[in-house]
Design a protein around this motif. Sequence first.
Motif, mmCIF file in Angstrom:
data_model
loop_
_atom_site.group_PDB
_atom_site.id
_atom_site.type_symbol
_atom_site.label_atom_id
_atom_site.label_comp_id
_atom_site.label_asym_id
_atom_site.label_seq_id
_atom_site.Cartn_x
_atom_site.Cartn_y
_atom_site.Cartn_z
ATOM 1 N N MET A 223 58.021 -20.392 -56.701
ATOM 2 C CA MET A 223 57.769 -19.158 -55.966
ATOM 3 C C MET A 223 56.492 -18.535 -56.531
ATOM 4 S SD MET A 223 60.255 -15.875 -55.266
ATOM 5 C CE MET A 223 61.291 -16.835 -54.163
ATOM 6 N N LEU A 224 55.501 -18.328 -55.670
ATOM 7 C CA LEU A 224 54.207 -17.810 -56.087
ATOM 8 C C LEU A 224 53.906 -16.507 -55.370
ATOM 9 C CD1 LEU A 224 52.170 -21.143 -55.873
ATOM 10 C CD2 LEU A 224 53.283 -20.184 -57.891
ATOM 11 N N THR A 225 53.127 -15.660 -56.009
ATOM 12 C CA THR A 225 52.726 -14.384 -55.419
ATOM 13 C C THR A 225 51.327 -14.520 -54.817
ATOM 14 O OG1 THR A 225 54.057 -13.123 -56.986
ATOM 15 C CG2 THR A 225 52.301 -11.936 -55.847
ATOM 16 N N VAL A 226 51.205 -14.129 -53.547
ATOM 17 C CA VAL A 226 49.919 -14.178 -52.852
ATOM 18 C C VAL A 226 49.411 -12.752 -52.685
ATOM 19 C CG1 VAL A 226 48.691 -15.009 -50.819
ATOM 20 C CG2 VAL A 226 50.785 -16.151 -51.548
ATOM 21 N N LYS A 227 48.178 -12.520 -53.079
ATOM 22 C CA LYS A 227 47.555 -11.212 -52.882
ATOM 23 C C LYS A 227 46.823 -11.218 -51.541
ATOM 24 C CE LYS A 227 46.993 -10.000 -57.766
ATOM 25 N NZ LYS A 227 46.049 -9.592 -58.840
ATOM 26 N N ILE A 228 47.309 -10.376 -50.621
ATOM 27 C CA ILE A 228 46.719 -10.286 -49.283
ATOM 28 C C ILE A 228 45.661 -9.187 -49.298
ATOM 29 C CG2 ILE A 228 47.169 -9.960 -46.838
ATOM 30 C CD1 ILE A 228 48.555 -12.401 -48.046
ATOM 31 N N PRO A 229 44.405 -9.508 -49.040
ATOM 32 C CA PRO A 229 43.364 -8.469 -49.061
ATOM 33 C C PRO A 229 43.458 -7.561 -47.842
ATOM 34 C CG PRO A 229 42.429 -10.551 -48.361
ATOM 35 C CD PRO A 229 43.846 -10.838 -48.738
ATOM 36 N N ALA A 230 43.127 -6.294 -48.024
ATOM 37 C CA ALA A 230 43.122 -5.347 -46.908
ATOM 38 C C ALA A 230 42.082 -5.767 -45.878
ATOM 39 C CB ALA A 230 42.816 -3.940 -47.425
ATOM 40 N N GLY A 231 42.485 -5.712 -44.600
ATOM 41 C CA GLY A 231 41.561 -6.023 -43.525
ATOM 42 C C GLY A 231 41.634 -7.440 -43.010
ATOM 43 N N ILE A 232 42.521 -8.265 -43.560
ATOM 44 C CA ILE A 232 42.627 -9.638 -43.084
ATOM 45 C C ILE A 232 43.120 -9.643 -41.642
ATOM 46 C CG2 ILE A 232 45.022 -10.057 -43.792
ATOM 47 C CD1 ILE A 232 44.014 -12.816 -44.817
ATOM 48 N N ASP A 233 42.688 -10.631 -40.882
ATOM 49 C CA ASP A 233 43.023 -10.673 -39.458
ATOM 50 C C ASP A 233 43.865 -11.899 -39.146
ATOM 51 O OD1 ASP A 233 43.153 -9.926 -36.834
ATOM 52 O OD2 ASP A 233 40.990 -9.975 -36.465
ATOM 53 N N ASN A 234 44.483 -11.881 -37.989
ATOM 54 C CA ASN A 234 45.341 -12.979 -37.558
ATOM 55 C C ASN A 234 44.569 -14.296 -37.552
ATOM 56 O OD1 ASN A 234 47.890 -13.949 -36.296
ATOM 57 N ND2 ASN A 234 46.530 -14.398 -34.580
ATOM 58 N N GLY A 235 45.180 -15.355 -38.143
ATOM 59 C CA GLY A 235 44.558 -16.674 -38.156
ATOM 60 C C GLY A 235 43.633 -16.929 -39.324
ATOM 61 N N GLN A 236 43.312 -15.909 -40.122
ATOM 62 C CA GLN A 236 42.443 -16.125 -41.266
ATOM 63 C C GLN A 236 43.236 -16.736 -42.428
ATOM 64 O OE1 GLN A 236 40.624 -12.213 -41.829
ATOM 65 N NE2 GLN A 236 38.779 -12.923 -40.795
ATOM 66 N N THR A 237 42.503 -17.387 -43.345
ATOM 67 C CA THR A 237 43.139 -18.169 -44.410
ATOM 68 C C THR A 237 42.692 -17.699 -45.790
ATOM 69 O OG1 THR A 237 43.296 -20.112 -42.970
ATOM 70 C CG2 THR A 237 43.448 -20.502 -45.338
ATOM 71 N N ILE A 238 43.659 -17.625 -46.697
ATOM 72 C CA ILE A 238 43.409 -17.280 -48.100
ATOM 73 C C ILE A 238 43.564 -18.552 -48.924
ATOM 74 C CG2 ILE A 238 44.159 -15.853 -50.038
ATOM 75 C CD1 ILE A 238 45.588 -14.100 -47.885
ATOM 76 N N SER A 239 42.662 -18.783 -49.866
ATOM 77 C CA SER A 239 42.769 -19.955 -50.737
ATOM 78 C C SER A 239 43.265 -19.546 -52.114
ATOM 79 C CB SER A 239 41.415 -20.665 -50.862
ATOM 80 O OG SER A 239 40.460 -19.818 -51.454
ATOM 81 N N MET A 240 44.186 -20.328 -52.634
ATOM 82 C CA MET A 240 44.698 -20.145 -53.991
ATOM 83 C C MET A 240 44.262 -21.369 -54.792
ATOM 84 S SD MET A 240 48.527 -18.749 -53.001
ATOM 85 C CE MET A 240 48.972 -18.330 -54.695
ATOM 86 N N ARG A 241 43.156 -21.215 -55.523
ATOM 87 C CA ARG A 241 42.540 -22.338 -56.215
ATOM 88 C C ARG A 241 43.445 -22.894 -57.315
ATOM 89 N NH1 ARG A 241 38.848 -23.837 -52.608
ATOM 90 N NH2 ARG A 241 37.381 -22.175 -52.104
ATOM 91 N N GLY A 242 43.564 -24.220 -57.329
ATOM 92 C CA GLY A 242 44.288 -24.891 -58.395
ATOM 93 C C GLY A 242 45.790 -24.759 -58.341
ATOM 94 N N GLU A 243 46.341 -24.271 -57.225
ATOM 95 C CA GLU A 243 47.793 -24.085 -57.117
ATOM 96 C C GLU A 243 48.451 -25.162 -56.261
ATOM 97 O OE1 GLU A 243 49.561 -22.153 -58.795
ATOM 98 O OE2 GLU A 243 48.250 -20.565 -59.517
ATOM 99 N N GLY A 244 47.685 -26.173 -55.858
ATOM 100 C CA GLY A 244 48.235 -27.238 -55.018
ATOM 101 C C GLY A 244 48.887 -28.333 -55.850
ATOM 102 N N HIS A 245 48.995 -29.521 -55.249
ATOM 103 C CA HIS A 245 49.602 -30.652 -55.944
ATOM 104 C C HIS A 245 48.755 -31.062 -57.151
ATOM 105 C CE1 HIS A 245 52.661 -31.227 -52.923
ATOM 106 N NE2 HIS A 245 51.759 -31.340 -51.965
#
Length: 380
Positions: A223-245
Amino acid sequence: MPEQRKDLYEVLELQKGASEEEIKKAYRRLAKKYHPDLNPGNKEAEEKMKEVNAAYEILSDPEKKARYDQFGHAGVDPSYGAGGGGYAQYGGFEDFDLGSIFDSFFGGGMGAQTRRNGPRRGENIQVNLNLTFEEAAFGCEKEITVNRVEKCPDCNGTGAKPGTSAETCPDCHGTGQVKTTQRTVFGVFSSTAPCSRCHGTGKIIKEPCSTCRGTGSVRKSRMLTVKIPAGIDNGQTISMRGEGHAGANGGSPGDIYVTVNVKPHALFKRRGQDVMIEMPVTFVQATLGAELTVPTIDGKVSYNMPEGTQPDTIFRIRGKGIPNLNGRGRGDHYVKVKIEIPRNLNHEQKEILRKFDDSIGDGQYKEKKGFFDKMKDLFK
């Protein structure tokens, strides 16, 4: 009498005098077509590849090419005409390694795909996340659950039982590849293939780790915490570096890409960083003016609507829209006036409206007067 040999330009399917760039392109195309890795067991393709390599080795060398253009085969093979033997005499096919030239020409090519013992970056993870209109507008923190591959904590990713280590494969000596040779009429042909003993890894694990069973990795739910920046719009993507496989053989981990889906709002619509709203007002409010209580994403605000406001008039309230993603400034809030006409009036109310209409006459209705003036001109 000298043996008849194929014209080197014809071997590369080129016109005589082709440029250096044309020769490179032709070799690239034919190498992809006839390379043994792409034609396993095809003897005809193997022999054709030898001819292509022999021709390319001469025509790609400016000095050899100049001699060939002037003197033909005799210019590059002194034995030609004296019973000399074939392409191998001048084509460099003594212990010629097709895999090596193919890899160097194509920047890794087929050979690079078979090398598995080098560091490999982990794969990325894609996640979809639902947000409310307000969460997207002002930002928030959300928790996501991902099922990812991680480095085995017991063997630290080596795959070997704690206290032991992987050994270098005795067949390929740690390269992950083995070289095979075959003697033909054109010379000795060499090719490389993944080592069957270590499966291309270059390592042999005699005592596998019991936790990961020798793979060096385990699958965990996190379970990871994602910080959603103010002003993000529908369909936009946030990257979490180094948290993948996790990567393999010391490679870096992949990333997590979180794509947001913003739920529609009951009142607000978004256009870029601006917020739009349609607000109903009464006929009397629009006529006389009124102080309106307007809903915004910040809460209720007051707005003085002037008298005589017409249907579909749009008012702007500055700075009450969506914050910009860069944190500087905000959009605006737009209010579109929708004038609602009353229904089901009683007799007394209708009489009051008729008297009111008679009292002001047509002079107060500029659009109505203009319309009928145009209509008169049309039917003159």
